[in-house]
Design a protein around this motif. Sequence first.
Motif, PDB file in Angstrom:
ATOM      1  N   HIS A  72       0.793  -1.232   0.000  1.00  0.00           N
ATOM      2  CA  HIS A  72       0.000   0.000   0.000  1.00  0.00           C
ATOM      3  C   HIS A  72       0.824   1.279   0.000  1.00  0.00           C
ATOM      4  CE1 HIS A  72      -4.148  -1.631   1.252  1.00  0.00           C
ATOM      5  NE2 HIS A  72      -3.377  -2.688   1.075  1.00  0.00           N
ATOM      6  N   GLY A  73       2.125   1.218   0.165  1.00  0.00           N
ATOM      7  CA  GLY A  73       2.898   2.432   0.377  1.00  0.00           C
ATOM      8  C   GLY A  73       3.792   2.829  -0.775  1.00  0.00           C
ATOM      9  N   VAL A  74       3.388   2.561  -2.002  1.00  0.00           N
ATOM     10  CA  VAL A  74       4.222   2.896  -3.164  1.00  0.00           C
ATOM     11  C   VAL A  74       4.140   4.410  -3.396  1.00  0.00           C
ATOM     12  CG1 VAL A  74       4.659   2.453  -5.600  1.00  0.00           C
ATOM     13  CG2 VAL A  74       3.757   0.612  -4.140  1.00  0.00           C
ATOM     14  N   ASP A  75       5.269   5.103  -3.199  1.00  0.00           N
ATOM     15  CA  ASP A  75       5.174   6.569  -3.190  1.00  0.00           C
ATOM     16  C   ASP A  75       6.345   7.296  -3.859  1.00  0.00           C
ATOM     17  OD1 ASP A  75       7.169   6.055  -1.346  1.00  0.00           O
ATOM     18  OD2 ASP A  75       6.223   7.157   0.314  1.00  0.00           O
ATOM     19  N   ARG A  76       7.239   6.561  -4.549  1.00  0.00           N
ATOM     20  CA  ARG A  76       8.383   7.234  -5.157  1.00  0.00           C
ATOM     21  C   ARG A  76       8.957   6.364  -6.269  1.00  0.00           C
ATOM     22  NH1 ARG A  76       9.410   4.867  -0.456  1.00  0.00           N
ATOM     23  NH2 ARG A  76      11.338   3.670  -0.172  1.00  0.00           N
ATOM     24  N   ALA A  77       9.662   7.018  -7.178  1.00  0.00           N
ATOM     25  CA  ALA A  77      10.178   6.332  -8.359  1.00  0.00           C
ATOM     26  C   ALA A  77      11.184   5.248  -7.994  1.00  0.00           C
ATOM     27  CB  ALA A  77      10.812   7.352  -9.305  1.00  0.00           C
ATOM     28  N   SER A  78      12.043   5.509  -6.995  1.00  0.00           N
ATOM     29  CA  SER A  78      13.054   4.514  -6.628  1.00  0.00           C
ATOM     30  C   SER A  78      12.421   3.233  -6.098  1.00  0.00           C
ATOM     31  CB  SER A  78      14.015   5.094  -5.588  1.00  0.00           C
ATOM     32  OG  SER A  78      13.322   5.482  -4.415  1.00  0.00           O
ATOM     33  N   LEU A  79      11.305   3.373  -5.379  1.00  0.00           N
ATOM     34  CA  LEU A  79      10.624   2.191  -4.868  1.00  0.00           C
ATOM     35  C   LEU A  79       9.929   1.439  -6.000  1.00  0.00           C
ATOM     36  CD1 LEU A  79       9.747   0.384  -2.555  1.00  0.00           C
ATOM     37  CD2 LEU A  79       7.871   1.972  -2.080  1.00  0.00           C
ATOM     38  N   ILE A  80       9.382   2.157  -6.952  1.00  0.00           N
ATOM     39  CA  ILE A  80       8.774   1.512  -8.124  1.00  0.00           C
ATOM     40  C   ILE A  80       9.810   0.658  -8.839  1.00  0.00           C
ATOM     41  CG2 ILE A  80       7.875   1.962 -10.444  1.00  0.00           C
ATOM     42  CD1 ILE A  80       6.355   4.341  -9.231  1.00  0.00           C
ATOM     43  N   ALA A  81      11.005   1.206  -9.046  1.00  0.00           N
ATOM     44  CA  ALA A  81      12.064   0.458  -9.728  1.00  0.00           C
ATOM     45  C   ALA A  81      12.455  -0.781  -8.938  1.00  0.00           C
ATOM     46  CB  ALA A  81      13.278   1.362  -9.943  1.00  0.00           C
ATOM     47  N   ALA A  82      12.584  -0.637  -7.613  1.00  0.00           N
ATOM     48  CA  ALA A  82      12.967  -1.775  -6.776  1.00  0.00           C
ATOM     49  C   ALA A  82      11.889  -2.851  -6.781  1.00  0.00           C
ATOM     50  CB  ALA A  82      13.241  -1.296  -5.350  1.00  0.00           C
ATOM     51  N   LEU A  83      10.635  -2.437  -6.728  1.00  0.00           N
ATOM     52  CA  LEU A  83       9.542  -3.412  -6.735  1.00  0.00           C
ATOM     53  C   LEU A  83       9.446  -4.123  -8.082  1.00  0.00           C
ATOM     54  CD1 LEU A  83       6.777  -1.432  -4.798  1.00  0.00           C
ATOM     55  CD2 LEU A  83       7.849  -3.579  -4.065  1.00  0.00           C
ATOM     56  N   ALA A  84       9.613  -3.378  -9.163  1.00  0.00           N
ATOM     57  CA  ALA A  84       9.538  -3.994 -10.488  1.00  0.00           C
ATOM     58  C   ALA A  84      10.629  -5.052 -10.645  1.00  0.00           C
ATOM     59  CB  ALA A  84       9.674  -2.927 -11.569  1.00  0.00           C
ATOM     60  N   LYS A  85      11.822  -4.732 -10.202  1.00  0.00           N
ATOM     61  CA  LYS A  85      12.939  -5.683 -10.276  1.00  0.00           C
ATOM     62  C   LYS A  85      12.644  -6.915  -9.424  1.00  0.00           C
ATOM     63  CE  LYS A  85      17.938  -6.020  -9.469  1.00  0.00           C
ATOM     64  NZ  LYS A  85      19.153  -5.255  -9.022  1.00  0.00           N
ATOM     65  N   ALA A  86      12.125  -6.689  -8.205  1.00  0.00           N
ATOM     66  CA  ALA A  86      11.819  -7.800  -7.299  1.00  0.00           C
ATOM     67  C   ALA A  86      10.691  -8.674  -7.847  1.00  0.00           C
ATOM     68  CB  ALA A  86      11.448  -7.258  -5.920  1.00  0.00           C
ATOM     69  N   MET A  87       9.685  -8.052  -8.449  1.00  0.00           N
ATOM     70  CA  MET A  87       8.568  -8.819  -9.009  1.00  0.00           C
ATOM     71  C   MET A  87       9.019  -9.656 -10.198  1.00  0.00           C
ATOM     72  SD  MET A  87       5.334  -6.170  -8.809  1.00  0.00           S
ATOM     73  CE  MET A  87       4.825  -5.428  -7.243  1.00  0.00           C
ATOM     74  N   ASP A  88       9.850  -9.082 -11.040  1.00  0.00           N
ATOM     75  CA  ASP A  88      10.364  -9.846 -12.182  1.00  0.00           C
ATOM     76  C   ASP A  88      11.178 -11.046 -11.698  1.00  0.00           C
ATOM     77  OD1 ASP A  88       9.189  -8.113 -13.966  1.00  0.00           O
ATOM     78  OD2 ASP A  88      11.008  -6.927 -14.290  1.00  0.00           O
ATOM     79  N   LYS A  89      11.971 -10.839 -10.679  1.00  0.00           N
ATOM     80  CA  LYS A  89      12.817 -11.913 -10.158  1.00  0.00           C
ATOM     81  C   LYS A  89      11.984 -13.013  -9.510  1.00  0.00           C
ATOM     82  CE  LYS A  89      16.666 -12.754  -6.957  1.00  0.00           C
ATOM     83  NZ  LYS A  89      17.637 -12.101  -6.024  1.00  0.00           N
TER      84      LYS A  89
END
Length: 225
Positions: A103-120
């Motif tokens: 629920h706390g997605v609030d910045r571009a750096s976190l979006i990038a980290a989450l996208a990488k983690a989800m792909d992995k």
Amino acid sequence: MSAEGTAESRLAHVRDAISRVERVASRPAGSVTLIAVSKTHPAEAVRPLIEAGQRVFGENRVQEAQAKWPALREACPDIRLHLVGQLQSNKAEDAVALFDAIHGVDRASLIAALAKAMDKAGRRPDCFLQVNIGEEEQKGGCAIADVPALLAQARAADLPVVGLMCVPPAEVEAAPYFALLDKLARDHELPGRSMGMSGDYETAVMLGATHVRVGTALFGTRDAI
């Protein structure tokens, strides 16, 4: 409400209140998801709610959830777990592995980290963009004006953004902030609105909440940590 009584009676009270407001607001029955926020409460306090039928729970911290939830979920595999607190980018991989919604997605750096983690990981938990709806310096969330750009970034990264989330300022009437989040979600064609806690969840349901995050009304006052 008082947190006295059994876990089952507290859960029934909150569920009844949500159902009543759904009817008053002419919303479909069951349109609101109750997230039982179990942060700082031990597994022993959670089990009675599970036994009473609650299946959606929220935690604020990845490490606390890692310690508490694997055994609980092994005993009850249909539990869905939401991360409702702030997430550090270096915890994105752990969060993606454990939670069904973030629920706390609030910045571009976190979006990038989450996208990488989800792909992995090969799994994509639902995501809510957190909006700093009261423009408070001490709170997380993106600025209202930044919602379009952040949403575009999240969608470009293939994050499954299902809605917006907010925490209104304390000690003031929450309704205008809930109404604003509802409008923002409509404007961006997002179905989810994560808003409302123990003191104001009925107002949130009246104003369009799809997910309410209720802790104290279910578990009682938390110990400070």
